[in-house]
Every structure is written in C-alpha cells, then in structure tokens.
Design a protein around this motif. Sequence first.
Motif, PDB file in Angstrom:
ATOM      1  N   GLU A 150      49.043  48.846  77.095  1.00  0.00           N
ATOM      2  CA  GLU A 150      50.237  47.997  76.912  1.00  0.00           C
ATOM      3  C   GLU A 150      50.493  47.075  78.105  1.00  0.00           C
ATOM      4  O   GLU A 150      51.171  46.054  77.983  1.00  0.00           O
ATOM      5  N   TYR A 151      49.979  47.451  79.265  1.00  0.00           N
ATOM      6  CA  TYR A 151      50.254  46.721  80.503  1.00  0.00           C
ATOM      7  C   TYR A 151      49.573  45.354  80.481  1.00  0.00           C
ATOM      8  O   TYR A 151      48.376  45.237  80.216  1.00  0.00           O
ATOM      9  N   GLY A 152      50.370  44.289  80.742  1.00  0.00           N
ATOM     10  CA  GLY A 152      49.821  42.943  80.709  1.00  0.00           C
ATOM     11  C   GLY A 152      50.754  41.947  81.367  1.00  0.00           C
ATOM     12  O   GLY A 152      51.603  42.312  82.187  1.00  0.00           O
ATOM     13  N   ARG A 153      50.602  40.699  80.996  1.00  0.00           N
ATOM     14  CA  ARG A 153      51.398  39.623  81.608  1.00  0.00           C
ATOM     15  C   ARG A 153      52.894  39.878  81.455  1.00  0.00           C
ATOM     16  O   ARG A 153      53.661  39.713  82.414  1.00  0.00           O
ATOM     17  N   LEU A 154      53.319  40.265  80.249  1.00  0.00           N
ATOM     18  CA  LEU A 154      54.749  40.505  80.015  1.00  0.00           C
ATOM     19  C   LEU A 154      55.254  41.622  80.925  1.00  0.00           C
ATOM     20  O   LEU A 154      56.338  41.509  81.508  1.00  0.00           O
ATOM     21  N   SER A 155      54.475  42.695  81.057  1.00  0.00           N
ATOM     22  CA  SER A 155      54.861  43.829  81.911  1.00  0.00           C
ATOM     23  C   SER A 155      55.080  43.366  83.347  1.00  0.00           C
ATOM     24  O   SER A 155      56.122  43.641  83.962  1.00  0.00           O
ATOM     25  N   VAL A 156      54.088  42.664  83.896  1.00  0.00           N
ATOM     26  CA  VAL A 156      54.135  42.269  85.308  1.00  0.00           C
ATOM     27  C   VAL A 156      55.285  41.303  85.584  1.00  0.00           C
ATOM     28  O   VAL A 156      56.072  41.500  86.523  1.00  0.00           O
ATOM     29  N   MET A 157      55.412  40.266  84.767  1.00  0.00           N
ATOM     30  CA  MET A 157      56.403  39.232  85.049  1.00  0.00           C
ATOM     31  C   MET A 157      57.841  39.739  84.875  1.00  0.00           C
ATOM     32  O   MET A 157      58.738  39.332  85.626  1.00  0.00           O
ATOM     33  N   LEU A 158      58.061  40.638  83.924  1.00  0.00           N
ATOM     34  CA  LEU A 158      59.411  41.178  83.747  1.00  0.00           C
ATOM     35  C   LEU A 158      59.705  42.278  84.768  1.00  0.00           C
ATOM     36  O   LEU A 158      60.807  42.356  85.307  1.00  0.00           O
ATOM     37  N   VAL A 208      48.932  35.794  87.348  1.00  0.00           N
ATOM     38  CA  VAL A 208      49.045  36.895  86.378  1.00  0.00           C
ATOM     39  C   VAL A 208      48.474  36.466  85.026  1.00  0.00           C
ATOM     40  O   VAL A 208      47.734  37.227  84.378  1.00  0.00           O
ATOM     41  N   THR A 209      48.785  35.252  84.610  1.00  0.00           N
ATOM     42  CA  THR A 209      48.261  34.734  83.344  1.00  0.00           C
ATOM     43  C   THR A 209      46.736  34.683  83.373  1.00  0.00           C
ATOM     44  O   THR A 209      46.066  35.084  82.414  1.00  0.00           O
ATOM     45  N   ALA A 210      46.171  34.223  84.501  1.00  0.00           N
ATOM     46  CA  ALA A 210      44.712  34.153  84.631  1.00  0.00           C
ATOM     47  C   ALA A 210      44.091  35.547  84.593  1.00  0.00           C
ATOM     48  O   ALA A 210      43.063  35.773  83.936  1.00  0.00           O
ATOM     49  N   ALA A 211      44.723  36.497  85.276  1.00  0.00           N
ATOM     50  CA  ALA A 211      44.170  37.851  85.378  1.00  0.00           C
ATOM     51  C   ALA A 211      44.102  38.546  84.019  1.00  0.00           C
ATOM     52  O   ALA A 211      43.212  39.364  83.778  1.00  0.00           O
ATOM     53  N   PHE A 212      45.048  38.219  83.128  1.00  0.00           N
ATOM     54  CA  PHE A 212      45.073  38.870  81.816  1.00  0.00           C
ATOM     55  C   PHE A 212      44.547  37.975  80.700  1.00  0.00           C
ATOM     56  O   PHE A 212      44.548  38.367  79.539  1.00  0.00           O
ATOM     57  N   GLY A 213      44.108  36.769  81.070  1.00  0.00           N
ATOM     58  CA  GLY A 213      43.630  35.824  80.052  1.00  0.00           C
ATOM     59  C   GLY A 213      42.403  36.312  79.316  1.00  0.00           C
ATOM     60  O   GLY A 213      42.235  36.058  78.127  1.00  0.00           O
ATOM     61  N   GLN A 214      41.536  37.003  80.021  1.00  0.00           N
ATOM     62  CA  GLN A 214      40.337  37.600  79.428  1.00  0.00           C
ATOM     63  C   GLN A 214      40.267  39.029  79.940  1.00  0.00           C
ATOM     64  O   GLN A 214      39.671  39.311  80.968  1.00  0.00           O
ATOM     65  N   ARG A 215      40.898  39.928  79.208  1.00  0.00           N
ATOM     66  CA  ARG A 215      41.147  41.289  79.683  1.00  0.00           C
ATOM     67  C   ARG A 215      39.872  42.057  80.050  1.00  0.00           C
ATOM     68  O   ARG A 215      39.902  42.942  80.893  1.00  0.00           O
TER      69      ARG A 215
END
Length: 263
Positions: A150-158, A208-215
């Motif tokens: 579940e951990y991703g861009r939304l998790s980190v930024m919020l 963060v967007t780049a890091a999760f862009g291609q998981r």
Amino acid sequence: MSEQHQARKRFGQNFLSDPNIIRKIIEAIRPKEGDRIVEIGPGLGAMTEPLMEAMDHLHVVEIDRDLIARLKEKHSPERLTIHEGDALKFDFASIVPDGVPLRVVGNLPYNISTPILFHLAEFAEKVKDMTFMLQKEVVMRMVGEPGTEEYGRLSVMLQYRFNMARLFDVPPGAFRPAPKVMSSIVRMVPRPAAECTADDYALLGKIVTAAFGQRRKTLRNTLRDYLDEADFTALAIDPGLRGERLSVEDFVRIANHVAKKSG
C-alpha cells in the motif's frame, strides 16, 4: 421539496444512511460549541444535522445545486453557511480569517479523493484536524508503512504533513446507493511545522513521484536524474533498493541533499 434525490454518478454521490454508523462518526469527530467545522459534500445531511446539533454554526461545501436548494430550504444562514462550488477549487483559508483553526470533515467523493486530499494539504497550517470517510483501499494507502504494497506516493506526501490513523471501517450497506467497495474513516492531524523539514516541498514531491513511477525499478534507475553513486553513498542509501523501502524521513533527506547540491 421532495425527499427523493437521485444520486449523481458524476459527483461520486453515495449517501450515508445507517444511523449507527452516523452516530459512530460523530462520536469520533466530537464536535463542540466554538469549533470551526467545514463539511465537504453534506449530501442529504446525514452528518450535517448531528453536527449542527452540537455547535452554533457550521460551514459546508457543496457542488450539487439540488442539494444546495434543499439545505437552504431547511437551514437558516445564521446556522449554516453554504459555500457553493467545487471543493477542489475552494479556498479553505477563507473560512479562517480570524485564525481559529479549521476542522474539516466529510464523506469525500471517491472518484476525486486523492486530488482533494492534496488540495487540503495546502491548508494544513490552518487546520486542527480532518476526519474523512474514504474508500478503504485509499485509506490503506494513506496510512501505508514502508515495505508494504500500500505504501506509495500518497503515503509519503500525506504522512510528511499529517499524523494519520484509520479509525474504523464502514460497510457498503451503510449507504444508498450501496457502493461496491468497503469504506474507512481516517483522521488526519497536521504535524508541527518544525517537523516538516523539507527545504523544497515541490522538489520532495517530484522525487517521491519519480521513485514510485516505476515501482519495480530500483532507486538507481528511478532517481538517476537526481542522484549519482556518490550521492547515494553520502546519504547512506542503497541504490539497489526500491522506493517502497524508504521512509518519509529518507525521502526528505534525499530532497534536501538534491536542493543543496543544485542550489
């Protein structure tokens, strides 16, 4: 005015109707006299009515003209301020000109929940807390921990800006029409500004967007526009890891390192 209102798909409308769930949500919010509360998407008033019982004045943001008309017919402007329009474009700071911290609540439209959350994050410094009902899948991503699916861009930024907790789940049968998914209640409390240490918030978002862009790709690949081998060494971060293995603090360290390097 007719009590029947056809839920509109384009507004992502699913109206809460279970009195026990409504009571549980209100107990979680704990509204009281003097609170500055704004409800996003009051709908048919399932939460609006009990909120108003507990306080002297409530603000709501609603886009549906028929529902706005119902609210105006039922409640006086002395008790209820209706902000007509799209919550995605609404300036929530306009409700707090005197500095009283804002409490934000609502059953957020699931079709635009992520953009609304990012929009609300812009007003975090003026907010006391936020309590929302969202699709459970989204809430699980919001509170996701490093190393989980579940951990991703939304998790980190919020999580950078808020302390968050999933309170309880709400089954589809609590709504009409019933959605096809389980819902959850989440509480978001802004972190103190001193804990939000990113030098460049926009840069943090890009990284963060780049890091999760291609998981499936490693940080060496996803962050190659920002970091070289020497940078990874300086940061003591393994470039062979994937983004999901990094903590929020790791991403902040990376962003601050890049900001200093390019500044």
